[in-house]
Design a protein around this motif. Structure first.
Motif, PDB file in Angstrom:
ATOM      1  N   HIS A  42       0.832  -1.195   0.000  1.00  0.00           N
ATOM      2  CA  HIS A  42       0.000   0.000   0.000  1.00  0.00           C
ATOM      3  C   HIS A  42       0.869   1.249   0.000  1.00  0.00           C
ATOM      4  CE1 HIS A  42       0.917  -0.752   4.221  1.00  0.00           C
ATOM      5  NE2 HIS A  42       0.800   0.553   4.391  1.00  0.00           N
ATOM      6  N   LEU A  43       0.263   2.329  -0.371  1.00  0.00           N
ATOM      7  CA  LEU A  43       0.941   3.614  -0.451  1.00  0.00           C
ATOM      8  C   LEU A  43       1.239   4.139   0.946  1.00  0.00           C
ATOM      9  CD1 LEU A  43       1.785   5.972  -2.339  1.00  0.00           C
ATOM     10  CD2 LEU A  43      -0.514   6.865  -2.058  1.00  0.00           C
ATOM     11  N   ASP A  44       2.446   4.556   1.186  1.00  0.00           N
ATOM     12  CA  ASP A  44       2.785   5.204   2.446  1.00  0.00           C
ATOM     13  C   ASP A  44       2.582   6.697   2.263  1.00  0.00           C
ATOM     14  OD1 ASP A  44       3.780   6.219   4.800  1.00  0.00           O
ATOM     15  OD2 ASP A  44       5.844   5.595   4.436  1.00  0.00           O
ATOM     16  N   ASN A  45       1.455   7.182   2.735  1.00  0.00           N
ATOM     17  CA  ASN A  45       1.188   8.613   2.607  1.00  0.00           C
ATOM     18  C   ASN A  45       1.175   9.290   3.973  1.00  0.00           C
ATOM     19  OD1 ASN A  45      -1.187   7.636   3.581  1.00  0.00           O
ATOM     20  ND2 ASN A  45      -2.491   8.544   2.001  1.00  0.00           N
ATOM     21  N   SER A  46       1.971   8.736   4.901  1.00  0.00           N
ATOM     22  CA  SER A  46       2.009   9.281   6.252  1.00  0.00           C
ATOM     23  C   SER A  46       2.499  10.721   6.283  1.00  0.00           C
ATOM     24  CB  SER A  46       2.865   8.401   7.163  1.00  0.00           C
ATOM     25  OG  SER A  46       4.167   8.262   6.632  1.00  0.00           O
ATOM     26  N   SER A  47       3.299  11.134   5.308  1.00  0.00           N
ATOM     27  CA  SER A  47       3.773  12.519   5.283  1.00  0.00           C
ATOM     28  C   SER A  47       2.670  13.464   4.811  1.00  0.00           C
ATOM     29  CB  SER A  47       4.970  12.656   4.341  1.00  0.00           C
ATOM     30  OG  SER A  47       4.547  12.442   3.004  1.00  0.00           O
ATOM     31  N   GLN A  48       1.634  12.924   4.176  1.00  0.00           N
ATOM     32  CA  GLN A  48       0.501  13.689   3.655  1.00  0.00           C
ATOM     33  C   GLN A  48       0.925  14.760   2.663  1.00  0.00           C
ATOM     34  OE1 GLN A  48      -1.857  15.033   6.973  1.00  0.00           O
ATOM     35  NE2 GLN A  48      -2.190  12.971   7.707  1.00  0.00           N
ATOM     36  N   THR A  49       2.071  14.565   2.037  1.00  0.00           N
ATOM     37  CA  THR A  49       2.534  15.499   1.021  1.00  0.00           C
ATOM     38  C   THR A  49       3.074  14.720  -0.166  1.00  0.00           C
ATOM     39  OG1 THR A  49       4.773  15.585   1.933  1.00  0.00           O
ATOM     40  CG2 THR A  49       3.208  17.232   2.739  1.00  0.00           C
ATOM     41  N   GLY A  50       3.223  15.389  -1.251  1.00  0.00           N
ATOM     42  CA  GLY A  50       3.853  14.776  -2.413  1.00  0.00           C
ATOM     43  C   GLY A  50       2.856  14.158  -3.368  1.00  0.00           C
ATOM     44  N   ILE A  51       3.389  13.533  -4.381  1.00  0.00           N
ATOM     45  CA  ILE A  51       2.581  12.913  -5.423  1.00  0.00           C
ATOM     46  C   ILE A  51       2.119  11.547  -4.942  1.00  0.00           C
ATOM     47  CG2 ILE A  51       2.639  12.056  -7.792  1.00  0.00           C
ATOM     48  CD1 ILE A  51       4.816  14.179  -8.324  1.00  0.00           C
ATOM     49  N   PHE A  52       0.883  11.199  -5.231  1.00  0.00           N
ATOM     50  CA  PHE A  52       0.326   9.940  -4.778  1.00  0.00           C
ATOM     51  C   PHE A  52       0.446   8.819  -5.803  1.00  0.00           C
ATOM     52  CE2 PHE A  52      -2.197  12.739  -1.898  1.00  0.00           C
ATOM     53  CZ  PHE A  52      -1.602  12.291  -0.732  1.00  0.00           C
ATOM     54  N   GLU A  53       1.326   8.957  -6.776  1.00  0.00           N
ATOM     55  CA  GLU A  53       1.546   7.869  -7.713  1.00  0.00           C
ATOM     56  C   GLU A  53       2.365   6.796  -7.011  1.00  0.00           C
ATOM     57  OE1 GLU A  53       3.090   9.115 -11.475  1.00  0.00           O
ATOM     58  OE2 GLU A  53       1.826  10.894 -11.484  1.00  0.00           O
ATOM     59  N   SER A  54       2.042   5.547  -7.326  1.00  0.00           N
ATOM     60  CA  SER A  54       2.733   4.465  -6.636  1.00  0.00           C
ATOM     61  C   SER A  54       2.644   3.184  -7.451  1.00  0.00           C
ATOM     62  CB  SER A  54       2.082   4.244  -5.273  1.00  0.00           C
ATOM     63  OG  SER A  54       2.673   3.151  -4.626  1.00  0.00           O
ATOM     64  N   ASN A  55       3.571   2.287  -7.202  1.00  0.00           N
ATOM     65  CA  ASN A  55       3.548   0.967  -7.820  1.00  0.00           C
ATOM     66  C   ASN A  55       3.046  -0.074  -6.829  1.00  0.00           C
ATOM     67  OD1 ASN A  55       4.514   1.811 -10.319  1.00  0.00           O
ATOM     68  ND2 ASN A  55       6.632   1.752  -9.579  1.00  0.00           N
ATOM     69  N   THR A  56       2.226   0.339  -5.885  1.00  0.00           N
ATOM     70  CA  THR A  56       1.704  -0.579  -4.883  1.00  0.00           C
ATOM     71  C   THR A  56       0.452  -1.280  -5.388  1.00  0.00           C
ATOM     72  OG1 THR A  56       0.390   1.171  -3.849  1.00  0.00           O
ATOM     73  CG2 THR A  56       2.617   0.816  -2.989  1.00  0.00           C
ATOM     74  N   GLN A  57       0.049  -2.332  -4.672  1.00  0.00           N
ATOM     75  CA  GLN A  57      -1.139  -3.086  -5.077  1.00  0.00           C
ATOM     76  C   GLN A  57      -2.434  -2.331  -4.797  1.00  0.00           C
ATOM     77  OE1 GLN A  57       0.185  -6.453  -2.759  1.00  0.00           O
ATOM     78  NE2 GLN A  57       0.405  -7.686  -4.616  1.00  0.00           N
ATOM     79  N   VAL A  58      -2.477  -1.557  -3.708  1.00  0.00           N
ATOM     80  CA  VAL A  58      -3.650  -0.746  -3.380  1.00  0.00           C
ATOM     81  C   VAL A  58      -3.199   0.602  -2.838  1.00  0.00           C
ATOM     82  CG1 VAL A  58      -5.118  -2.748  -2.857  1.00  0.00           C
ATOM     83  CG2 VAL A  58      -3.864  -1.640  -1.013  1.00  0.00           C
TER      84      VAL A  58
END
Length: 165
Positions: A42-58
């Motif tokens: 899963h996407l680590d968006n704990s910083s709540q900043t930056g681009i949300f593009e990711s190569n994660t499964q969900v």
């Protein structure tokens, strides 16, 4: 261990909200639920900043308990709280009380407090894989190791150090 989502309980997908999977199970106060599954990346968006593009499964996932009668969420176990065990799987105990929590943590499991009212006999669980990648959605989501499997265990046996059957 049988799948809580298929064999032990009445379960299925929510056609209105793709990515949601639910299960209903009768669980009395003398039992707990041990769930085991491979968590999707899963996407680590704990910083709540930056681009949300990711190569994660969900983008994110969670497993929640619900009040079946009122249709309200009681408690959730979120992706960022998961710590896979040595076997690569997340082990989650849904139960009541400090003793059960202590034993779960001692075994390296995660714990989610069962917050149902004492007269609520049905434990409803919702497992969400939100914004899955196209590949994950078509191949692995809710399949094989990604399908949560669970067993009902007597609290007294669990506290005595016995494994869930």
């Amino acid at each position: 261990a049988d799948s809580i989502w298929a064999n032990i309980s009445n379960s299925g997908h929510n056609a209105a909200i793709p990515g949601y999977y639910y299960a209903l199970n009768r669980v009395n106060q003398n039992h707990l639920v041990h769930i085991r599954f491979k968590a999707p990346t899963h996407l680590d968006n704990s910083s709540q900043t930056g681009i949300f593009e990711s190569n994660t499964q969900v983008r994110y996932w969670s497993l929640c308990t619900q009040n079946l009668v009122k249709g309200q969420t009681l408690n959730c176990f979120a992706d960022f709280e998961s710590k896979p065990g040595k076997d690569g799987f997340v082990h989650l105990i849904i139960g009541r009380g400090a003793k059960v929590k202590s034993e779960a943590l001692k075994r390296g499991y995660s714990f989610l407090e069962d917050k149902r009212a004492s007269n609520q006999k049905i434990l409803e669980m919702i497992y969400r894989n939100l914004l899955p990648s196209e590949t994950f959605q078509k191949t692995d989501m809710y399949q094989n190791d990604y399908n949560p499997k669970g067993t009902l265990c007597r609290v007294s046996s669990f506290l005595a150090g016995k494994p869930c059957p």
